[in-house]
Write a protein that holds these residues in place. Structure first.
Motif, PDB file in Angstrom:
ATOM      1  N   PHE A   1       0.789  -1.224   0.000  1.00 15.07           N
ATOM      2  CA  PHE A   1       0.000   0.000   0.000  1.00 15.07           C
ATOM      3  C   PHE A   1       0.827   1.284   0.000  1.00 15.07           C
ATOM      4  CE2 PHE A   1      -2.684  -3.235   2.114  1.00 15.07           C
ATOM      5  CZ  PHE A   1      -3.765  -3.230   1.230  1.00 15.07           C
ATOM      6  N   GLY A   2       2.132   1.173   0.285  1.00 15.15           N
ATOM      7  CA  GLY A   2       2.982   2.351   0.255  1.00 15.15           C
ATOM      8  C   GLY A   2       2.942   3.192   1.514  1.00 15.15           C
ATOM      9  N   HIS A   3       2.287   2.712   2.553  1.00 14.63           N
ATOM     10  CA  HIS A   3       2.206   3.454   3.818  1.00 14.63           C
ATOM     11  C   HIS A   3       1.932   2.466   4.951  1.00 14.63           C
ATOM     12  CE1 HIS A   3      -2.165   2.878   4.031  1.00 14.63           C
ATOM     13  NE2 HIS A   3      -2.205   3.173   2.727  1.00 14.63           N
ATOM     14  N   LEU A   4       1.895   2.996   6.188  1.00 15.47           N
ATOM     15  CA  LEU A   4       1.618   2.151   7.354  1.00 15.47           C
ATOM     16  C   LEU A   4       0.413   2.667   8.142  1.00 15.47           C
ATOM     17  CD1 LEU A   4       5.163   1.238   8.719  1.00 15.47           C
ATOM     18  CD2 LEU A   4       3.527  -0.254   7.585  1.00 15.47           C
ATOM     19  N   ASP A   5      -0.542   3.273   7.446  1.00 12.72           N
ATOM     20  CA  ASP A   5      -1.776   3.729   8.094  1.00 12.72           C
ATOM     21  C   ASP A   5      -2.739   2.536   8.182  1.00 12.72           C
ATOM     22  OD1 ASP A   5      -0.732   6.283   8.226  1.00 12.72           O
ATOM     23  OD2 ASP A   5      -1.535   6.822   6.252  1.00 12.72           O
ATOM     24  N   VAL A   6      -2.444   1.642   9.102  1.00 14.12           N
ATOM     25  CA  VAL A   6      -3.224   0.410   9.236  1.00 14.12           C
ATOM     26  C   VAL A   6      -4.467   0.681  10.084  1.00 14.12           C
ATOM     27  CG1 VAL A   6      -3.144  -2.022   9.882  1.00 14.12           C
ATOM     28  CG2 VAL A   6      -1.042  -0.856   9.166  1.00 14.12           C
TER      29      VAL A   6
ATOM     30  N   LEU B   1      11.238   1.330   9.582  1.00 13.02           N
ATOM     31  CA  LEU B   1      10.188   0.920   8.645  1.00 13.02           C
ATOM     32  C   LEU B   1       9.228   2.074   8.333  1.00 13.02           C
ATOM     33  CD1 LEU B   1       9.160  -1.607   7.127  1.00 13.02           C
ATOM     34  CD2 LEU B   1       7.706  -2.094   9.107  1.00 13.02           C
ATOM     35  N   GLY B   2       9.233   3.092   9.225  1.00 16.22           N
ATOM     36  CA  GLY B   2       8.329   4.216   9.022  1.00 16.22           C
ATOM     37  C   GLY B   2       7.071   4.138   9.855  1.00 16.22           C
ATOM     38  N   PHE B   3       7.150   3.386  10.957  1.00 22.43           N
ATOM     39  CA  PHE B   3       5.986   3.217  11.820  1.00 22.43           C
ATOM     40  C   PHE B   3       5.612   4.544  12.484  1.00 22.43           C
ATOM     41  CE2 PHE B   3       3.866   1.970  15.791  1.00 22.43           C
ATOM     42  CZ  PHE B   3       2.979   1.009  15.332  1.00 22.43           C
ATOM     43  N   SER B   4       4.314   4.859  12.554  1.00 17.19           N
ATOM     44  CA  SER B   4       3.838   6.083  13.180  1.00 17.19           C
ATOM     45  C   SER B   4       3.412   5.788  14.610  1.00 17.19           C
ATOM     46  CB  SER B   4       2.650   6.657  12.392  1.00 17.19           C
ATOM     47  OG  SER B   4       2.120   7.782  13.067  1.00 17.19           O
ATOM     48  N   TRP B   5       4.051   6.478  15.557  1.00 12.07           N
ATOM     49  CA  TRP B   5       3.766   6.226  16.960  1.00 12.07           C
ATOM     50  C   TRP B   5       2.625   7.101  17.486  1.00 12.07           C
ATOM     51  CZ3 TRP B   5       6.116   2.160  19.078  1.00 12.07           C
ATOM     52  CH2 TRP B   5       7.283   1.690  18.454  1.00 12.07           C
ATOM     53  N   ASP B   6       2.305   8.175  16.802  1.00 10.45           N
ATOM     54  CA  ASP B   6       1.278   9.091  17.272  1.00 10.45           C
ATOM     55  C   ASP B   6      -0.116   8.580  16.932  1.00 10.45           C
ATOM     56  OD1 ASP B   6       3.216  10.796  18.183  1.00 10.45           O
ATOM     57  OD2 ASP B   6       3.329  11.909  16.296  1.00 10.45           O
ATOM     58  N   VAL B   7      -0.989   8.624  17.942  1.00 14.28           N
ATOM     59  CA  VAL B   7      -2.368   8.209  17.763  1.00 14.28           C
ATOM     60  C   VAL B   7      -3.248   9.425  17.969  1.00 14.28           C
ATOM     61  CG1 VAL B   7      -4.190   6.653  18.540  1.00 14.28           C
ATOM     62  CG2 VAL B   7      -1.796   5.941  18.673  1.00 14.28           C
TER      63      VAL B   7
END
Length: 313
Positions: A211-216, A265-271
């Motif tokens: 998908f090109g991103h990590l917005d799971v 990996l580019g994981f986003s920690w902010d919720v």
């Protein structure tokens, strides 16, 4: 004291097989013997693991493909199959170095003929290839380069599990330092947790490639039969795992190394909260909160938590 590894079942003289099965017995014996010869040429000995089956490829005889050679070894040892009453066949096996009876000892690790040094050799190669020592329980060493010949077809996943038993290091303390240097997790509980994290990481990496991103999304589940993902991750509730990492620090609370590889990996920690406010990923949350995971680090239900989905992994 006599060497109990070289004592075949007693036989006074050659006794032919039963009259109704002489041809079948001779064919089976010839095929098994041919496989023993090939095995020794490949591995240097006849310490054949119980689960070893003849590979379906040359130079193994085609009629032997799939033959459970390890079981044949067990039958020869326990019942005298093919060799009972036949000194000539026993002598042939002796010439090949057949191990008639495994030595008893305080650990059962090598009872299937696999030595710790073979497992360590395979573990070194595994780490070189995959950059970790978290071997899946079902992993079997392929019969291919760059795996050393003595390690091929070795059930590595099973044997590294055996190495985590207390009896292993009690019997082979000399291997502890090398296992630690390879990053091998000796504690079974920690090792299981590491494997769960590894599965999540593999799924995240595949998700990003696809998908090109990590917005799971929190409801995202890896589809079965999706070739974009490793088969081991099919059915994984990846969205719930990501939510648990962000809100409760699952897998990463005590491991900066895991945080680092997720960062890479580019994981986003902010919720984001309902009003767009950033939520501290490690702040305590009430079980009723939509951002709270009902599971702890070991994926056990937290007290008074009610999951919104059933656990399948």
């Amino acid at each position: 004291m006599p060497d109990d590894t070289l004592s075949p079942p007693a036989a006074a003289a050659d006794v032919p097989p039963l009259p109704n099965e002489p041809e079948k017995d001779e064919e089976e014996w010839s095929l098994v013997l041919a496989c023993f010869v090939l095995y020794k040429e490949a591995f240097g000995d006849l310490k054949i693991p119980n689960r070893f089956a003849v590979p379906s490829l040359p130079p193994w005889p085609e009629e032997a493909w799939g033959l459970k050679l390890g079981l044949k070894v067990g039958l020869i040892r326990s019942t005298g199959k093919y060799t009972s009453g036949s000194p000539s066949r026993c002598a042939k096996l002796d010439e090949l170095g057949f191990v008639w009876r495994m030595r008893a000892g305080p650990s059962s690790f090598a009872q299937d003929g696999i030595e710790p040094k073979q497992v360590l050799q395979a573990l070194r190669t595994y780490r070189e290839l995959y950059n970790d020592s978290d071997v899946p329980a079902s992993f079997v060493v392929p019969d291919a380069e760059p795996w050393p010949v003595p390690t091929r077809w070795l059930p590595l996943g099973q044997k590294v599990t055996d190495m985590r038993a207390k009896s292993f290091l009690a019997t082979y303390p000399e291997f502890e330092d090398e296992l630690i240097s390879l990053g091998f997790e000796l504690d079974p509980k920690a090792a299981a947790n590491a494997q769960r994290f590894s599965k999540v990481y593999d799924a995240l990496a595949a998700f990003k490639r696809k998908f090109g991103h990590l917005d799971v999304s929190q409801t995202y589940v890896v589809s079965a039969q999706d070739k974009n993902f490793p088969e081991s991750t099919w059915g994984l509730r990846l969205g719930a795992r990501v939510n648990a990492i962000r809100t409760q620090g699952t897998f990463v609370k005590t491991s900066q190394a895991r945080r680092d590889i997720l960062d890479d990996l580019g994981f986003s920690w902010d919720v984001k909260g309902k009003k767009g406010d950033e939520v501290n990923p490690f702040a305590p949350t009430e079980p009723s909160s939509p951002n709270a995971s009902p599971f702890n680090d070991n994926w056990e239900l937290a007290p008074q938590s009610v999951p919104q989905w059933s656990r399948s992994q």
